[in-house]
Design a protein around this motif. Structure first.
Motif, PDB file in Angstrom:
ATOM      1  N   ALA A  32       2.754   3.602  26.983  1.00 49.83           N
ATOM      2  CA  ALA A  32       3.989   3.084  28.586  1.00 49.83           C
ATOM      3  C   ALA A  32       5.173   4.234  27.476  1.00 49.83           C
ATOM      4  CB  ALA A  32       4.817   1.884  28.485  1.00 49.83           C
ATOM      5  N   GLU A  33       5.824   5.272  28.390  1.00 47.37           N
ATOM      6  CA  GLU A  33       6.281   5.982  27.842  1.00 47.37           C
ATOM      7  C   GLU A  33       7.539   6.412  28.361  1.00 47.37           C
ATOM      8  OE1 GLU A  33       2.777   9.155  26.595  1.00 47.37           O
ATOM      9  OE2 GLU A  33       3.770   9.203  28.280  1.00 47.37           O
ATOM     10  N   GLY A  34       8.612   7.500  28.014  1.00 47.48           N
ATOM     11  CA  GLY A  34       9.942   7.444  28.399  1.00 47.48           C
ATOM     12  C   GLY A  34      10.440   8.284  27.100  1.00 47.48           C
ATOM     13  N   MET A  35      12.043   8.777  27.940  1.00 46.18           N
ATOM     14  CA  MET A  35      12.572   9.439  26.756  1.00 46.18           C
ATOM     15  C   MET A  35      13.970   8.980  27.197  1.00 46.18           C
ATOM     16  SD  MET A  35      10.936  12.244  26.495  1.00 46.18           S
ATOM     17  CE  MET A  35      12.183  13.486  25.581  1.00 46.18           C
ATOM     18  N   VAL A  36      14.336   8.661  25.543  1.00 46.11           N
ATOM     19  CA  VAL A  36      15.624   8.059  25.010  1.00 46.11           C
ATOM     20  C   VAL A  36      16.433   9.522  24.451  1.00 46.11           C
ATOM     21  CG1 VAL A  36      16.973   6.697  23.729  1.00 46.11           C
ATOM     22  CG2 VAL A  36      14.919   6.159  25.006  1.00 46.11           C
ATOM     23  N   GLY A  37      17.556   9.852  25.309  1.00 49.07           N
ATOM     24  CA  GLY A  37      18.363  11.252  24.529  1.00 49.07           C
ATOM     25  C   GLY A  37      16.835  12.169  24.788  1.00 49.07           C
ATOM     26  N   ASP A  38      16.964  13.167  24.067  1.00 51.81           N
ATOM     27  CA  ASP A  38      15.536  13.786  23.476  1.00 51.81           C
ATOM     28  C   ASP A  38      14.571  13.843  22.359  1.00 51.81           C
ATOM     29  OD1 ASP A  38      17.639  13.874  20.878  1.00 51.81           O
ATOM     30  OD2 ASP A  38      17.446  15.187  20.320  1.00 51.81           O
ATOM     31  N   ALA A  39      15.026  12.651  22.392  1.00 49.19           N
ATOM     32  CA  ALA A  39      13.697  11.186  21.876  1.00 49.19           C
ATOM     33  C   ALA A  39      12.320  10.732  22.630  1.00 49.19           C
ATOM     34  CB  ALA A  39      13.830  10.251  20.939  1.00 49.19           C
ATOM     35  N   VAL A 145       3.308  -5.781  30.668  1.00 50.34           N
ATOM     36  CA  VAL A 145       4.038  -4.387  31.032  1.00 50.34           C
ATOM     37  C   VAL A 145       5.022  -4.333  30.583  1.00 50.34           C
ATOM     38  CG1 VAL A 145       5.103  -2.813  32.829  1.00 50.34           C
ATOM     39  CG2 VAL A 145       3.345  -4.974  33.118  1.00 50.34           C
ATOM     40  N   TYR A 146       4.688  -2.974  29.907  1.00 46.95           N
ATOM     41  CA  TYR A 146       5.820  -2.721  28.886  1.00 46.95           C
ATOM     42  C   TYR A 146       6.436  -0.982  30.004  1.00 46.95           C
ATOM     43  CZ  TYR A 146       4.862  -4.328  24.535  1.00 46.95           C
ATOM     44  OH  TYR A 146       4.549  -5.850  23.430  1.00 46.95           O
ATOM     45  N   GLU A 147       7.845  -1.058  29.876  1.00 51.73           N
ATOM     46  CA  GLU A 147       8.600   0.129  30.547  1.00 51.73           C
ATOM     47  C   GLU A 147       9.384   0.612  29.187  1.00 51.73           C
ATOM     48  OE1 GLU A 147      10.594   0.388  35.027  1.00 51.73           O
ATOM     49  OE2 GLU A 147       9.887  -1.414  33.775  1.00 51.73           O
ATOM     50  N   VAL A 148       9.417   2.108  29.504  1.00 48.47           N
ATOM     51  CA  VAL A 148      10.962   2.829  28.703  1.00 48.47           C
ATOM     52  C   VAL A 148      11.153   3.312  29.697  1.00 48.47           C
ATOM     53  CG1 VAL A 148      11.153   4.214  27.339  1.00 48.47           C
ATOM     54  CG2 VAL A 148       9.346   3.037  26.778  1.00 48.47           C
ATOM     55  N   LYS A 149      12.583   2.701  29.483  1.00 45.28           N
ATOM     56  CA  LYS A 149      13.944   2.832  30.734  1.00 45.28           C
ATOM     57  C   LYS A 149      14.681   4.190  30.023  1.00 45.28           C
ATOM     58  CE  LYS A 149      13.354  -0.930  33.242  1.00 45.28           C
ATOM     59  NZ  LYS A 149      14.238  -1.643  33.440  1.00 45.28           N
ATOM     60  N   TRP A 157       5.356 -10.657  31.021  1.00 46.32           N
ATOM     61  CA  TRP A 157       4.143 -11.373  31.443  1.00 46.32           C
ATOM     62  C   TRP A 157       4.302 -12.421  31.676  1.00 46.32           C
ATOM     63  CZ3 TRP A 157       0.301 -13.040  26.863  1.00 46.32           C
ATOM     64  CH2 TRP A 157      -1.153 -12.476  27.829  1.00 46.32           C
ATOM     65  N   GLU A 158       3.606 -12.647  33.026  1.00 47.47           N
ATOM     66  CA  GLU A 158       3.712 -14.371  33.548  1.00 47.47           C
ATOM     67  C   GLU A 158       4.825 -13.715  33.852  1.00 47.47           C
ATOM     68  OE1 GLU A 158       3.459 -18.542  32.672  1.00 47.47           O
ATOM     69  OE2 GLU A 158       4.527 -17.192  31.929  1.00 47.47           O
ATOM     70  N   TYR A 159       6.076 -14.839  33.933  1.00 42.86           N
ATOM     71  CA  TYR A 159       7.672 -14.987  34.450  1.00 42.86           C
ATOM     72  C   TYR A 159       8.649 -14.250  33.608  1.00 42.86           C
ATOM     73  CZ  TYR A 159       6.163 -16.900  38.993  1.00 42.86           C
ATOM     74  OH  TYR A 159       4.902 -16.923  40.626  1.00 42.86           O
TER      75      TYR A 159
END
Length: 168
Positions: A32-39, A145-149, A157-159
């Motif tokens: 899972a990938e994403g940006m937090v500001g410029d990180a 599942v991991y999600e980066v916002k 996972w599961e519920y």
């Protein structure tokens, strides 16, 4: 005789192919990938499936350190210093563990990035521990599942769902 050898070879190849496919799907590697500001944030994990099992409080005991995936410990990498739930996490790669709870969980970022599961987990090596809200989601996630916002990251996972606020 050639037909017999060909049939045996076919059966062996089919078995090897089935076994390799079954192993590959048990807990596939995910990112899972994403940006937090410029990180840039990267989470590498193995994604086990529910497969009809009771997860929280059974397969994954509540109140105990869990590797937050399958196989190797999950890793959490940030390219720059960030804030997690208002606390500083320096740039780097960490093993990521969770102490799950019904209404709140503890997210743990440990300085020993490469470890197998939580078997050698050492709390003295924790870079950061934060308490985060956790609970039941409305939809079933068969696989972890991991999600980066932009302002958080979430594990489902599961519920079960838990989420941490992220900022620069």
């Amino acid at each position: 005789m050639n037909l017999r050898k060909s049939l045996l070879a076919f059966v062996l190849l089919a078995f090897v192919g089935f076994a390799a496919n079954a192993q590959e799907k048990a807990s596939p590697a995910k990112t899972a990938e994403g940006m937090v500001g410029d990180a840039k944030i990267t989470i590498n994990y193995s994604s086990p499936a529910v497969k009809g099992r009771m997860i929280w409080g059974d397969l994954v005991p509540l109140g105990e350190v869990w590797r937050a995936g399958a196989n190797d410990a999950t890793t959490f990498t940030t390219s720059k210093d960030i804030m997690v739930e208002g606390k500083k996490l320096p740039a780097g790669t960490y093993s990521f563990f969770i102490i799950p709870g019904e209404s709140s969980s503890t997210f743990i970022f440990n300085k020993v990035a490469k470890q197998w599961g939580a078997f050698d987990y050492d709390p003295a090596q924790d870079a950061l521990r934060v308490s985060v809200p956790s609970g039941q989601g409305s939809s079933m996630e068969e696989r972890l599942v991991y999600e980066v916002k932009p302002a958080s990251f979430e594990v489902r996972w599961e519920y079960g769902v838990a989420s941490a606020k992220l900022s620069k």
